[in-house]
Enzyme design. Sequence first.
Site, short mmCIF file in Angstrom:
data_model
loop_
_atom_site.label_atom_id
_atom_site.label_comp_id
_atom_site.label_asym_id
_atom_site.label_seq_id
_atom_site.Cartn_x
_atom_site.Cartn_y
_atom_site.Cartn_z
CE1 TYR A 79 -5.04 -1.87 5.06
CE2 TYR A 79 -3.88 0.14 4.46
CZ TYR A 79 -4.46 -1.05 4.10
OH TYR A 79 -4.45 -1.44 2.77
CB SER A 138 -0.89 0.01 1.25
OG SER A 138 -1.55 1.24 1.41
#
Length: 275
Positions: A147, A134
Site C-alpha cells: 500500500y 496518503s
Amino acid sequence: MSVVLITGAASGIGAATAREAVRRGHRVALADIDIAGASLLATVLGSAACAVELDIRDEDAWEAAFDTVASRLGPVEVLINNAGIIHTGYARQLSMAQHRHMVEVNLIGPMAGMMAALPRMRTQGHGHIITVCSMSSFMPLIGYTSYGATKHGLRAFHHSVAIEEQGGPVTFSIVHPPSTRTPMLEQEIADPSSVIAFAEKSLSPEQVASVIVDAIAKKPVEVVQPALAGRFQRAVGVFPRLMHFAIPKVAAMAKRRSPGAGPAPVTAREQGGSR
C-alpha cells in the site's frame, strides 16, 4: 463552478467529497466500481450529480466515463483521483495477486485517469487534476508494505507529470490524508499487522473532503494533513536511519493504544477511497 469527476465516490472520502463539492455549487460525477452505491448517493444529491460506473484499471472505461459525464454535466474540468484499496497483512502473508491488486488499483488506476484526462483538458484549454494520496507516501510503515509503495509511486508520478506540464493549461494538486474513519480504516483496525493505525488521531471523511474541495479553488501544489504533524512525518521520511529507529517505536506505542482486536481475514476494500 466546475464539473468535477470523483473516483471512489460511493463511500468514504470520495462520498464525503462529492457531498461537499455539490454543497459548494459544483456539478459532480460520482464514479465507482460500485455503481449501486454511487447511484444512490447521486440521487440524494440531486440534479447537480450523476453516477458513472468505472473500474479505474480499465483505460477504455476511463474514456467512456469522460464521454458520459460530458453528455450529462459538461466536460470534466476537475478530476479527483481518490479511489484506492488495501489488503491488510505483513508482506509475507499476502499473495502476489494481492500485492498486484493494490498496484493496479492504487497506482495504475490513477495513472490511467491522469492520462485520459490530460489530453482532454489540454484541448479545452483548462483543467485541474487532484490526486488523493496518503501520508504513507512519505514513510514505509509496518503492515502497509505494498500500500505504501503504491502511494510512494503515485506521489512521484503525480509530481513528475505536473513538472512536465508546467506552463500548460492544466494545474495539479496532491492531498495526503492521514488515518481517516472509513470502511478501509475499520478493516485496518481489525488486523493486528496494521496496528500503527492507532499511532495518530484519525480524521473524519468530512474533514478530509473539506481540504480536497478547498483545493479546487486554491490549487495548492501539495497538502499534508494534519498540517504540523504531516510536515514532521514528511521530513522524517527523508532519513532512512531515523525511519528504521522511529517507526518500530511508533508501532509499539500504537499497539498499547489499540483495543487488542484479534486476527481478521485479509481482505480488500474495493475502490472505495484512499486513507
